[in-house]
Design an enzyme around this catalytic site. Structure first.
Site, PDB file in Angstrom:
ATOM      1  N   ALA A  72     -38.708 -47.253  40.250  1.00  0.00           N
ATOM      2  CA  ALA A  72     -37.473 -48.289  38.893  1.00  0.00           C
ATOM      3  C   ALA A  72     -37.698 -49.455  39.388  1.00  0.00           C
ATOM      4  O   ALA A  72     -38.489 -49.522  40.996  1.00  0.00           O
ATOM      5  CB  ALA A  72     -36.593 -47.872  39.545  1.00  0.00           C
ATOM      6  N   GLY A 117     -39.514 -44.403  42.108  1.00  0.00           N
ATOM      7  CA  GLY A 117     -38.933 -43.271  40.537  1.00  0.00           C
ATOM      8  C   GLY A 117     -40.825 -42.827  39.942  1.00  0.00           C
ATOM      9  O   GLY A 117     -41.113 -42.408  39.305  1.00  0.00           O
TER      10      GLY A 117
HETATM   11  N1  CAA Z   1     -40.007 -53.682  40.342  1.00  0.00           N
HETATM   12  C1  CAA Z   1     -39.932 -54.691  39.618  1.00  0.00           C
HETATM   13  N2  CAA Z   1     -41.219 -55.160  39.550  1.00  0.00           N
HETATM   14  C2  CAA Z   1     -42.569 -54.637  40.834  1.00  0.00           C
HETATM   15  C3  CAA Z   1     -42.294 -53.133  41.044  1.00  0.00           C
HETATM   16  C4  CAA Z   1     -40.501 -52.428  40.837  1.00  0.00           C
HETATM   17  N3  CAA Z   1     -40.315 -51.183  41.541  1.00  0.00           N
HETATM   18  N4  CAA Z   1     -43.300 -53.063  42.323  1.00  0.00           N
HETATM   19  C5  CAA Z   1     -43.912 -54.240  41.997  1.00  0.00           C
HETATM   20  N5  CAA Z   1     -43.400 -55.294  41.556  1.00  0.00           N
HETATM   21  C6  CAA Z   1     -44.168 -56.503  40.617  1.00  0.00           C
HETATM   22  C7  CAA Z   1     -44.288 -57.452  41.770  1.00  0.00           C
HETATM   23  O1  CAA Z   1     -42.615 -57.627  42.232  1.00  0.00           O
HETATM   24  C8  CAA Z   1     -44.679 -58.014  41.413  1.00  0.00           C
HETATM   25  O2  CAA Z   1     -44.507 -58.554  40.488  1.00  0.00           O
HETATM   26  P1  CAA Z   1     -45.368 -60.668  40.196  1.00  0.00           P
HETATM   27  O3  CAA Z   1     -46.267 -60.166  39.809  1.00  0.00           O
HETATM   28  O4  CAA Z   1     -44.217 -61.127  39.497  1.00  0.00           O
HETATM   29  O5  CAA Z   1     -44.832 -61.221  42.160  1.00  0.00           O
HETATM   30  C9  CAA Z   1     -46.012 -57.106  40.767  1.00  0.00           C
HETATM   31  O6  CAA Z   1     -45.107 -55.811  40.731  1.00  0.00           O
HETATM   32  C10 CAA Z   1     -46.974 -56.769  41.930  1.00  0.00           C
HETATM   33  O7  CAA Z   1     -46.689 -56.465  43.014  1.00  0.00           O
HETATM   34  P2  CAA Z   1     -47.042 -57.374  44.961  1.00  0.00           P
HETATM   35  O8  CAA Z   1     -47.231 -58.849  44.262  1.00  0.00           O
HETATM   36  O9  CAA Z   1     -45.480 -56.323  45.607  1.00  0.00           O
HETATM   37  O10 CAA Z   1     -48.815 -55.932  44.901  1.00  0.00           O
HETATM   38  P3  CAA Z   1     -48.922 -55.922  46.050  1.00  0.00           P
HETATM   39  O11 CAA Z   1     -49.736 -55.187  46.213  1.00  0.00           O
HETATM   40  O12 CAA Z   1     -48.805 -56.531  47.286  1.00  0.00           O
HETATM   41  O13 CAA Z   1     -47.879 -54.632  46.920  1.00  0.00           O
HETATM   42  C11 CAA Z   1     -46.010 -52.284  45.852  1.00  0.00           C
HETATM   43  C12 CAA Z   1     -47.798 -53.404  46.419  1.00  0.00           C
HETATM   44  C13 CAA Z   1     -46.561 -51.584  47.792  1.00  0.00           C
HETATM   45  C14 CAA Z   1     -46.521 -51.123  44.964  1.00  0.00           C
HETATM   46  C15 CAA Z   1     -44.854 -53.134  46.104  1.00  0.00           C
HETATM   47  O14 CAA Z   1     -45.430 -54.060  44.691  1.00  0.00           O
HETATM   48  C16 CAA Z   1     -44.041 -52.318  46.134  1.00  0.00           C
HETATM   49  O15 CAA Z   1     -43.580 -52.482  47.485  1.00  0.00           O
HETATM   50  N6  CAA Z   1     -43.779 -51.812  45.648  1.00  0.00           N
HETATM   51  C17 CAA Z   1     -42.032 -51.671  45.715  1.00  0.00           C
HETATM   52  C18 CAA Z   1     -41.900 -50.087  45.528  1.00  0.00           C
HETATM   53  C19 CAA Z   1     -40.516 -49.654  45.552  1.00  0.00           C
HETATM   54  O16 CAA Z   1     -39.529 -50.590  46.231  1.00  0.00           O
HETATM   55  N7  CAA Z   1     -40.262 -49.138  44.759  1.00  0.00           N
HETATM   56  C20 CAA Z   1     -39.249 -47.738  44.678  1.00  0.00           C
HETATM   57  C21 CAA Z   1     -38.011 -48.768  44.177  1.00  0.00           C
HETATM   58  S1  CAA Z   1     -36.684 -48.103  44.081  1.00  0.00           S
HETATM   59  C22 CAA Z   1     -36.688 -46.325  43.371  1.00  0.00           C
HETATM   60  O17 CAA Z   1     -37.193 -46.502  42.403  1.00  0.00           O
HETATM   61  C23 CAA Z   1     -35.034 -45.848  43.313  1.00  0.00           C
HETATM   62  C24 CAA Z   1     -34.923 -44.477  42.317  1.00  0.00           C
HETATM   63  O18 CAA Z   1     -36.104 -43.250  42.977  1.00  0.00           O
HETATM   64  C25 CAA Z   1     -35.273 -44.490  40.615  1.00  0.00           C
END
Ligand code: CAA
Length: 266
Positions: A72, A117
């Site tokens: 998400a 998500g």
């Molecule tokens: N929401 C918003 N933006 C996100 C995102 C997310 N879940 N995941 C990645 N992005 C964005 C980053 O902020 C980044 O944006 P910018 O380039 O503008 O800075 C872009 O995508 C690329 O991401 P990274 O630079 O972080 O890429 P990476 O290769 O270093 O890492 C990753 C990849 C491990 C997937 C890392 O992005 C990450 O940990 N993302 C979040 C994952 C997460 O926590 N997901 C759960 C969300 S909560 C949820 O889903 C609730 C639910 O159940 C309903």
């Protein structure tokens, strides 16, 4: 096809491919994506209900080569209060229900990160085909929340309570081969073979009796939530109900005549 800002829709053969298309945010699910997914699924359901069975399988995937869906959208959630979070989670769950209620199989073609998500959306599909470079996880606890789109429940049903708890409380990611080993993914294929594998599955399904496929999916889903006796009764009713269809007569007659069946979804 109706216009969508966050989705790309493509029909290939009997498959409708829905590609979540926000690669810069790793295809994160914001309220707009969820709303557009609802619309696309509703339209497909209505199309089939109106008797158009040209689409026999849905393939859900992510744009770009890095992510299926990285979760998400955290920037959309950061300032949410309880009520907004509840509406958001409910909308995510509604998408899951729509996927389950579609009378055709929904396949998640997981091409990269399927986190939070994203893992939940993949699990809301009937099964997962993963690229060898896919990674799965429920990292919500790192953000001090828990899965909100069905993860705690669907993950447990797929992989068992103990593995589900481990994934949900550590937030750790697992690779595709591990997802396959624990039964989260049905198949793991080379990244360049992912879409063709899913298209091949849909082509196989497209040769089967459409109403039988729909009933198989319905009985499997509904039966999984029932005690065995009631679930078996559901099967007996669906099995016998199909003997009122023209396709049952055609399917069995064609077998006996040693020819290919021509199904009409009637
Ligand atoms: N929401 C918003 N933006 C996100 C995102 C997310 N879940 N995941 C990645 N992005 C964005 C980053 O902020 C980044 O944006 P910018 O380039 O503008 O800075 C872009 O995508 C690329 O991401 P990274 O630079 O972080 O890429 P990476 O290769 O270093 O890492 C990753 C990849 C491990 C997937 C890392 O992005 C990450 O940990 N993302 C979040 C994952 C997460 O926590 N997901 C759960 C969300 S909560 C949820 O889903 C609730 C639910 O159940 C309903």
């Amino acid at each position: 096809m109706a216009d969508y800002e966050t989705l790309e829709i493509e029909d290939r053969g009997a498959a409708r491919i829905v590609r979540i298309n926000r690669p810069k945010a790793l295809n994160a699910l914001n309220p707009q994506v969820i709303a557009e997914l609802s619309r696309v699924l509703e339209a497909l359901g209505q199309q089939i209900e109106a008797g158009d069975w040209s689409i026999r399988g849905l393939i859900l995937t992510g744009a770009g080569d890095k992510a299926f869906v990285a979760g998400a959208d955290i920037s959309a959630m950061v300032d949410m209060g309880r009520d907004e979070a509840m509406s958001f989670a409910s909308a995510g769950h509604a998408v899951g229900e729509m996927l389950a209620n579609l009378p055709i199989p929904a396949i998640a073609a997981v091409n990269g990160f399927a986190l939070g998500g994203g893992c939940e959306l993949a699990m809301a599909c009937d099964f997962i085909v993963a690229s060898a470079k896919a990674k799965f996880g429920q990292p919500e606890v790192k953000l001090a929340v828990i899965p909100g789109f069905g993860g705690t429940q669907r993950l447990t049903r797929r992989v068992g309570l103990a593995r589900s708890i481990e994934l949900c409380v550590t937030g750790e990611m697992i690779r595709a081969d591990e997802a396959l080993r624990i039964g989260l993914a049905n198949r793991v294929v080379a990244p360049e073979e992912l879409l063709d594998t899913c298209l091949g599955i849909v082509e196989t399904v497209a040769k089967m009796g459409p109403l039988a496929v729909a009933e198989a999916k319905r009985v499997l889903h509904q039966g999984a939530e029932l005690p065995l006796e009631a679930a078996n009764q559901l099967e007996v009713e669906a099995f016998s109900g199909l003997f009122e269809t023209a396709d049952q007569a055609e399917g069995m007659r064609a077998f006996l005549d040693k020819r290919a069946a021509q199904f009409s979804a009637k």
